[in-house]
Design a protein around this motif. Sequence first.
Motif: not given
Length: 103
Positions: A80-85, A87-93, A100-102
């Motif tokens: 799941v951590q790989d999937m979150k990473l 997603g974050a890279n896609a958003r940045t791209g 914001e992280r809770d």
Amino acid sequence: MEEKHESSIGGGVVSGVAEYWWWATASTAQLTWAISIYRKGYAGDSRLMPFKAFAVASLFVGATATATFASLRASGIESVQDMKLMGANARTGLGIPPRERDE
């Protein structure tokens, strides 16, 4: 993070894909079988029609699940951590600000 190993196939090095080719094969077989049964239509005792509809739907769902699993594992996503990473890279791209992280 654990190390990813590479396997040598036919003189070339393939990372990750060689281990999950059979998931893609299973997905293709399930999808082909589901389409074949769907195209054939209903034949036989009317009391078995719900069973056949459930069987065809199960084949479509199974084919989708195995194809998804094969593509995720072959692309190196193992948690799941790989999937979150990813997603974050896609958003940045795409130029979208990070969430914001809770924590």
